[in-house]
Scaffold this active site. Structure first.
Site: not given
Ligand code: BGC
Length: 742
Positions: A289
């Protein structure tokens, strides 16, 4: 710390990430291609494939961090992927640099959060799950994939498979609620919808199973907070949706922000190698993430970025999202012998193989070169969005005020009645508020503009000067008040944890004032989470949960209020009595001191002193304008061999005057087991459509393998023994039967 580094370094020498098991022909071909390409790549280029960055103008979904020169990294082969690029032109421009100006011309893979739609926005996922309509969910994902692919994306960061039962956590809006059985069906359907049968088609995109793992159980509902639970609990309640999505063929997985059993997920080899690959058979690639590799420093398990990168790589985390520790320290780690080049090769080949399977090596521009107007917002897709929105809405109460008669004069009040941005919810992909058909517009079209008297009344959290007075004047001139209140899009999704889950005061004041006019009041609740609705249920004549219903929320609301369609959504997340019950879910355990009845006040029993144990509305709950009667539950197989199939039949009759749809739900309880089991667990459901007066016999088939659970030795299997079974329209179903597995 030194000991950890020593152990991990030793591990690096001992292992390289093992070859993925049981490859299909297509997968094998992709890996062969990747292996050949790797032979031509420098170490830095290989590490480049493991790095994902955002571009300067990208949508930002985390701490913005270090600014990078996207073009230079691309040209040098030092990046394998970008996320959240905002335009098709920009995507194509970067791809052109990658394939024409980098040494080996390896295409980039572009990822984005297409989670409940790309342009055509569907209800937020929690809402969508309340349709219990697996085909509709798959159809949503197919439409989203087609639009996203046309936009230029190869990869969506979806489905979110995190089970959660805590309405304080804002991200419940992105998931499918509290139940692992339903969650698993929905997760698999989304993967099928996004990826289709042919990943290399220009109409399909790669899915990403997130957030691995157990991100939906943060302590006290606070986002990013610690997750700590027993492995028994994890395997029984949290693992099934991830597992189903992997089984459905998802080619990527995202590791979660949280620590899990004391180790941050992105550096947790047990999680993302042993469990995910060796046990579940996953053979795509894992992306972290946003900055989650670097965040191991804040977690306190890595000394610095280099240490964090090493731990990620050794855990079998293929791609570092957004921060840059992989590309910054990867070469040094190899030179110092802390990570072997074999490990880098393994990590890299899994990324390249997915790019190959997407067809990017054949034609890196095949996505994103369509004429947008031909693909986005197609009328037939908007129609699907309208139908899914209507199916997702849940009628919680109705004293007969709904449906509204033709020509009813409606006072339409509230901050969400004409709120095009709020209705498309959190993270609406590339959804555009000016394409939203609002509730106001939907009702004006259905009931006639002259029959809809609109007044905003208040803002979401603040009164408007004269707002209540204007709303009351409108109410006095109308036959009925439709009050659209709740939480806006900024109070849904990531980083929106709340400790109060009631409708904000300014809006409650509006309800009170409107109620005093003596007119009937229908509350439409816009929300991405379960809420404490005691006040609204007491005061309103009907409450319909509309969620953040997407581009077509307005017409869907009009379909239901007018009775053109009959409400059929059922909650997939319990609506608590109050926030103090959180987390609350129907599939809780009995404890050693269960309360004897909901009103029994024996002191030494498991209960609250002044608050019920039960939620206000249980999992599975949802009303209709007609009534369904369940009778004659028959266990057709009172005794079943282990490995066999349990069969249960029940009669369902529409005893009301309107045609309607209901969701018949089957629950079981394993009476004696090796580890403690829930009092009820969903093990079957069927959406039914019944004409007024019509009766159907529904037959459920439950393979005994679906009754498997995690034992004391942490293996999962089904035992012989006695089970209770219930069928009905929610998790309080009372028709009961029994069966035995021999
Ligand atoms: C989130 C993810 C997301 C990623 C990319 C993160 O802050 O937890 O779910 O896919 O950002 O945008």
């Amino acid at each position: 710390m030194k000991r950890v580094i020593f152990a991990l370094t030793a591990l690096a020498l001992l292992i390289s990430c093992s070859v993925a098991p049981q490859l299909s022909k297509e997968e094998q071909e992709a890996y062969d291609f990747a292996d050949n390409l790797i032979k031509k790549m420098t170490l830095r280029e290989k590490i480049g494939q493991l790095q994902q960055f955002k571009t300067r103008n990208a949508t930002v979904t985390g701490p913005d961090g270090v600014k990078r020169d996207a073009e230079a990294y691309t040209r040098n082969g030092e990046v394998g992927s970008f996320l959240s690029v905002k335009t098709t032109d920009e995507l194509n421009r970067l791809q052109k640099i990658a394939v024409e100006e980098s040494r080996l011309g390896i295409p980039l893979i572009f990822g984005y959060d297409i989670i409940h739609g790309c342009r055509t926005i569907f209800p937020e996922n929690l809402g969508m799950s309340c349709s219990w309509d697996i085909e509709a969910v798959e159809q949503y994902a197919r439409i989203a994939a087609e639009e996203a692919a046309a936009f230029g994306y190869h990869w969506t960061f979806s489905p979110m498979c995190d089970i959660s039962a805590d309405p304080r956590w804002g991200r419940v809006s992105e998931g499918a609620g509290e139940d692992p059985y339903l969650g698993a069906k929905i997760a698999a359907a989304m993967v099928r919808g996004y990826q289709g049968d042919n990943l290399s088609s220009d109409k399909t995109i790669a899915a990403c199973v997130k957030h691995f793992a157990a991100y939906g159980a943060p302590q006290a509902g606070r986002d990013y907070h610690t997750v700590d639970m027993s492995e028994v609990m994890f395997r029984n309640r949290y693992l099934p949706p991830y597992k189903a999505a992997v089984k459905a063929g998802a080619v990527t997985v995202m590791s979660s922000f949280n620590d899990f059993m004391g180790v941050p997920a992105s550096g947790n080899r047990w999680l993302i190698h042993t469990l995910l690959r060796e046990e579940l058979g996953f053979n795509g690639f894992v992306v972290s993430d946003w900055a989650a590799v670097h965040e191991m420093i804040a977690h306190g398990t890595a000394a610095d970025g280099k240490d964090a990168a090493m731990q990620g790589m050794l855990a079998h985390l293929n791609m570092d999202m957004a921060h840059g520790d992989y590309i910054t320290y990867g070469e040094e780690l190899v030179k110092e012998g802390k990570v072997s080049e074999r490990t880098i090769n393994e990590l890299c080949r899994e990324v390249l193989a997915v790019k190959y399977r997407l067809g990017l090596f054949d034609n890196p521009f095949k996505y994103g070169c369509h004429n947008h107007d031909e693909v986005m917002y197609r009328p037939e897709n908007l129609q699907v969005a309208r139908e899914v929105a209507a199916k997702s809405m849940v009628l919680l109460s109705n004293n007969g005020v709904l449906p509204l008669a033709e020509n009813t004069k409606i006072a339409l009040i509230g901050p969400l009645a004409d709120a095009p941005r709020d209705q498309i919810g959190a993270w609406p992909g590339f959804g555009e508020a000016d394409h939203s058909v609002t509730i106001r517009k939907g009702l004006e079209e259905r009931f006639g503009a002259k029959n809809v008297l609109y007044a905003k009344g208040s803002d979401l959290r603040a009164a408007i000067n004269g707002g209540i007075e204007e709303a009351v004047r409108a109410a006095r001139k109308a036959d009925v008040v439709v009050l659209s209140i709740g939480l806006g899009y900024k109070e849904s999704g990531e980083a929106t944890s709340l400790t109060e889950i009631t409708v904000p005061e300014a809006q409650q004041a509006l309800l009170d004032a409107l109620k005093k006019t003596g007119k009937k009041v229908v509350v439409l609740l816009g929300t991405g989470r379960a809420m404490d609705l005691r006040n609204e249920i007491e005061k309103a004549d009907a409450v319909l949960v509309t969620w953040h219903g997407g581009t077509m929320e307005g017409p869907a609301v009009a379909d239901l209020l007018s009775g053109d369609k009959n409400p059929s959504g059922h909650l997939t997340m319990s609506f608590p009595y109050c926030v103090g019950q959180a987390p609350i879910h129907y599939n809780m355990k009995n404890t050693g001191r269960p309360r004897k009845s909901p009103t029994n006040n024996e002191k030494y029993s498991s209960r609250y002193m002044y608050t019920p144990n039960e939620p206000l509305f249980p999992f599975g709950y949802g009303l209709s304008y007609t009534e369904f009667e369940y009778s004659d539950l028959q266990v057709l197989t009172p005794e079943v061999e282990l490995g066999g199939v349990v069969k249960v039949g029940v009669k369902v009759k529409n005893v009301g005057k309107r045609d309607g749809e209901d969701v018949a739900q089957l629950y079981v309880r394993d009476l004696v087991a090796e580890t403690t089991r829930p009092m009820r667990e969903l093990k079957g459901f069927e959406r039914l459509s019944l004409k007024a007066g019509e009766e159907k016999v529904v037959e459920f088939e439950i393979p005994t393998s679906d009754l498997a659970y995690c034992h004391r030795d942490l293996t999962t299997s089904t035992d012989a023994g006695d089970f209770l079974v219930w069928v009905g329209a929610d998790s309080n179903a009372t028709l009961e039967g029994k069966f035995t597995i021999k």
